[in-house]
Design an enzyme around this catalytic site. Structure first.
Site, mmCIF file in Angstrom:
data_model
loop_
_atom_site.group_PDB
_atom_site.id
_atom_site.type_symbol
_atom_site.label_atom_id
_atom_site.label_comp_id
_atom_site.label_asym_id
_atom_site.label_seq_id
_atom_site.Cartn_x
_atom_site.Cartn_y
_atom_site.Cartn_z
ATOM 1 N N HIS A 261 14.142 -18.444 4.925
ATOM 2 C CA HIS A 261 13.393 -19.397 5.740
ATOM 3 C C HIS A 261 12.131 -18.699 6.213
ATOM 4 O O HIS A 261 12.188 -17.531 6.593
ATOM 5 C CB HIS A 261 14.234 -19.847 6.947
ATOM 6 C CG HIS A 261 13.665 -21.017 7.660
ATOM 7 N ND1 HIS A 261 12.638 -20.906 8.560
ATOM 8 C CD2 HIS A 261 13.975 -22.326 7.586
ATOM 9 C CE1 HIS A 261 12.345 -22.105 9.022
ATOM 10 N NE2 HIS A 261 13.130 -22.985 8.441
ATOM 11 N N ASP A 314 20.228 -26.281 4.967
ATOM 12 C CA ASP A 314 20.561 -27.020 3.740
ATOM 13 C C ASP A 314 21.824 -26.499 3.061
ATOM 14 O O ASP A 314 22.522 -27.237 2.375
ATOM 15 C CB ASP A 314 19.387 -26.943 2.745
ATOM 16 C CG ASP A 314 18.246 -27.857 3.157
ATOM 17 O OD1 ASP A 314 18.500 -28.814 3.900
ATOM 18 O OD2 ASP A 314 17.109 -27.605 2.731
HETATM 19 N N1 ACO Z 1 16.598 -16.347 -3.047
HETATM 20 C C1 ACO Z 1 16.213 -15.129 -3.512
HETATM 21 N N2 ACO Z 1 15.197 -14.430 -2.977
HETATM 22 C C2 ACO Z 1 14.537 -14.986 -1.956
HETATM 23 C C3 ACO Z 1 14.904 -16.239 -1.424
HETATM 24 C C4 ACO Z 1 15.984 -16.910 -2.016
HETATM 25 N N3 ACO Z 1 16.366 -18.105 -1.562
HETATM 26 N N4 ACO Z 1 14.082 -16.530 -0.395
HETATM 27 C C5 ACO Z 1 13.234 -15.520 -0.277
HETATM 28 N N5 ACO Z 1 13.516 -14.566 -1.218
HETATM 29 C C6 ACO Z 1 12.844 -13.310 -1.393
HETATM 30 C C7 ACO Z 1 11.567 -13.475 -2.187
HETATM 31 O O1 ACO Z 1 11.772 -13.321 -3.567
HETATM 32 C C8 ACO Z 1 10.717 -12.374 -1.611
HETATM 33 O O2 ACO Z 1 11.139 -11.164 -2.175
HETATM 34 P P1 ACO Z 1 10.093 -9.997 -2.514
HETATM 35 O O3 ACO Z 1 9.477 -9.629 -1.187
HETATM 36 O O4 ACO Z 1 10.933 -8.946 -3.135
HETATM 37 O O5 ACO Z 1 9.094 -10.629 -3.444
HETATM 38 C C9 ACO Z 1 11.096 -12.338 -0.145
HETATM 39 O O6 ACO Z 1 12.419 -12.862 -0.088
HETATM 40 C C10 ACO Z 1 10.163 -13.161 0.736
HETATM 41 O O7 ACO Z 1 10.090 -14.483 0.210
HETATM 42 P P2 ACO Z 1 8.829 -15.438 0.316
HETATM 43 O O8 ACO Z 1 8.870 -16.419 -0.797
HETATM 44 O O9 ACO Z 1 7.581 -14.626 0.490
HETATM 45 O O10 ACO Z 1 9.094 -16.134 1.702
HETATM 46 P P3 ACO Z 1 8.583 -17.555 2.151
HETATM 47 O O11 ACO Z 1 8.480 -17.509 3.613
HETATM 48 O O12 ACO Z 1 7.373 -17.986 1.424
HETATM 49 O O13 ACO Z 1 9.776 -18.508 1.662
HETATM 50 C C11 ACO Z 1 11.419 -20.113 1.505
HETATM 51 C C12 ACO Z 1 10.600 -19.242 2.461
HETATM 52 C C13 ACO Z 1 10.471 -20.957 0.646
HETATM 53 C C14 ACO Z 1 12.317 -21.049 2.303
HETATM 54 C C15 ACO Z 1 12.264 -19.198 0.582
HETATM 55 O O14 ACO Z 1 13.170 -18.445 1.365
HETATM 56 C C16 ACO Z 1 13.007 -19.974 -0.496
HETATM 57 O O15 ACO Z 1 12.437 -20.247 -1.545
HETATM 58 N N6 ACO Z 1 14.287 -20.370 -0.237
HETATM 59 C C17 ACO Z 1 15.032 -21.200 -1.161
HETATM 60 C C18 ACO Z 1 14.690 -22.653 -0.948
HETATM 61 C C19 ACO Z 1 15.299 -23.221 0.320
HETATM 62 O O16 ACO Z 1 16.456 -22.977 0.613
HETATM 63 N N7 ACO Z 1 14.507 -24.018 1.052
HETATM 64 C C20 ACO Z 1 14.971 -24.660 2.277
HETATM 65 C C21 ACO Z 1 14.157 -24.168 3.430
HETATM 66 S S1 ACO Z 1 14.851 -24.676 4.978
HETATM 67 C C22 ACO Z 1 14.653 -26.338 5.050
HETATM 68 O O17 ACO Z 1 13.759 -26.913 4.503
HETATM 69 C C23 ACO Z 1 15.680 -27.064 5.855
#
Ligand code: ACO
Length: 371
Positions: A261, A314
């Site tokens: 998140h 979620d």
């Molecule tokens: N699975 C695997 N790795 C992940 C995940 C995940 N779900 N989420 C983040 N990471 C990793 C990224 O690969 C990144 O790794 P790195 O630094 O080695 O490259 C690091 O964690 C940071 O991730 P970012 O994408 O920079 O973080 P951001 O703040 O942009 O993303 C997000 C937040 C989009 C929610 C992300 O965690 C994600 O894609 N999650 C999966 C989708 C999801 O569950 N969305 C629901 C959000 S909550 C809601 O809407 C109720």
């Protein structure tokens, strides 16, 4: 000269709105909703009470709650909206159908163009109720069944669930569903709320702002994650399958839906912890579904140890909806229906103290080219 330090990709950490609606206090680990802790609201309040809190800025008394609920339950969706939905391809994504329906709904509101906050506040309960009825009937209409209106004989939450599943529902099932609605009702400034406020800031009307929010919420990085979680659980089938699937996905550098998140990133989303309890209670009440909790727990353990990542709301909402018998394509539309209360509060607030959103860019293209 442009300063790179003013650029924050994805507006991470930028304060983009002043609001009295909600705040994610990660230090105190509290989600503040108009002064109340969201977790207390999930445990002790009703969804209609939370709608009143969001709109009126205070917990509504019994009479006001009845007024709001009567509007939410008793405002039918115009037949023309269902006629429009019937014209859409049945395989169209439910969120795309909903985006069309929300946009079309404005055509049947004589005050649609008004951005006067008092008019918006007055119409809000009716619009929340109509959105929920459209969502509850989406799959039925797509599959050729007649839509069912909500009935004054039942509460808002019970109506919503009954129309989706079209069977008698038990009080624990209604309560689990209602708690998910409260959990989804408001959450500060996620992408969809920001999208709604950006549209509202042009003095665009609330239907335009809500339509933009549906489009934003559909994305798998945002609301679309709940349905993706359920497909993952079904593919995994059991605890061993979940273990294997998540490890495979991680080795392929894929994202695991329902984890991470922007604001909580390395901590548990407090709403997820509560929905996990709701899932546990629902399993006890129904006497089935233990395997989904076990699969989720295994996924949670692997993600914590392998990636230091925690579930978001979620992740646990998905199996709750599955055990209630809700079609998977409706998970994200239900998120939107619940969030429409928070979205309307933000649109009203934006219109009350408006300033047009118009940020700048860090230009990286060429200069001085000659024709
Ligand atoms: N699975 C695997 N790795 C992940 C995940 C995940 N779900 N989420 C983040 N990471 C990793 C990224 O690969 C990144 O790794 P790195 O630094 O080695 O490259 C690091 O964690 C940071 O991730 P970012 O994408 O920079 O973080 P951001 O703040 O942009 O993303 C997000 C937040 C989009 C929610 C992300 O965690 C994600 O894609 N999650 C999966 C989708 C999801 O569950 N969305 C629901 C959000 S909550 C809601 O809407 C109720």
């Amino acid at each position: 000269m442009q300063e790179e330090k003013t650029y924050s990709p994805g507006l991470e950490g930028i304060i983009a709105a002043r609001t009295a609606i909600s705040f994610l206090d990660t230090e105190q680990e509290e989600i503040v909703i108009r002064g109340y802790n969201l977790l207390d609201l999930i445990q002790r309040a009703g969804y209609v009470e939370v709608v009143g809190l969001l709109l009126d800025q205070q917990i509504p008394d019994k009479q006001r709650q009845q007024e709001i609920e009567a509007e939410m339950v008793g405002s039918p969706v115009p037949d023309a909206i269902y006629a429009i939905l019937r014209l859409l391809p049945s395989e169209m994504h439910a969120m795309d159908q909903l985006r069309t329906a929300v946009s079309a709904l404005g055509g049947f509101d004589k005050e649609a163009g008004s951005t006067d906050p008092s008019s918006e506040k007055e119409r809000a309960p009716r619009i929340i109720g109509q959105i929920a009825q459209m969502v509850a009937n989406l799959t039925h209409v797509a599959q050729g069944r007649e839509p069912q209106p909500f009935s004054p004989a039942y509460s808002f939450a019970e109506n919503f669930l009954r129309v989706i599943v079209r069977r008698e529902v038990s009080p624990p099932e209604v309560r689990a569903f209602e708690q998910s609605l409260i959990a989804y009702s408001e959450h500060e400034l996620p992408n969809s709320t920001f999208a709604a406020r950006v549209v509202a800031s042009t003095l665009g009307d609330l239907y335009g702002a809500l339509t933009a929010a549906v489009a934003s919420l559909k994305g798998p990085l945002h609301g679309g994650a709940n349905e993706a979680v359920m497909y993952m659980l079904l593919e995994a089938q059991n605890v061993e399958g979940m273990d294997k699937l998540i490890r495979q996905k991680l080795s392929r550098k894929e994202r695991i839906m329902g984890f991470g998140h922007r604001v909580y990133m390395r901590r548990m989303d407090p709403r997820a912890q509560l929905l996990k309890e709701v899932l546990h209670q629902l399993i006890q009440a129904q006497g089935k579904g233990q395997e989904y909790l076990a699969m989720c727990q295994r996924g949670e353990d692997i993600m914590r140890s392998e990636k230091g990542l925690y579930p978001n709301l979620d992740y646990y909402a998905a199996p709750v909806y599955y055990l209630l018998g809700i079609p998977i394509e409706l998970y994200t539309p239900i998120f939107f229906a619940a969030r429409s209360a928070g979205l309307l509060a933000h649109i009203i607030e934006q219109h009350s103290e408006n300033r047009l959103y118009r940020p700048r860019v860090l230009y990286t293209g060429p200069r001085g080219l000659q024709l």
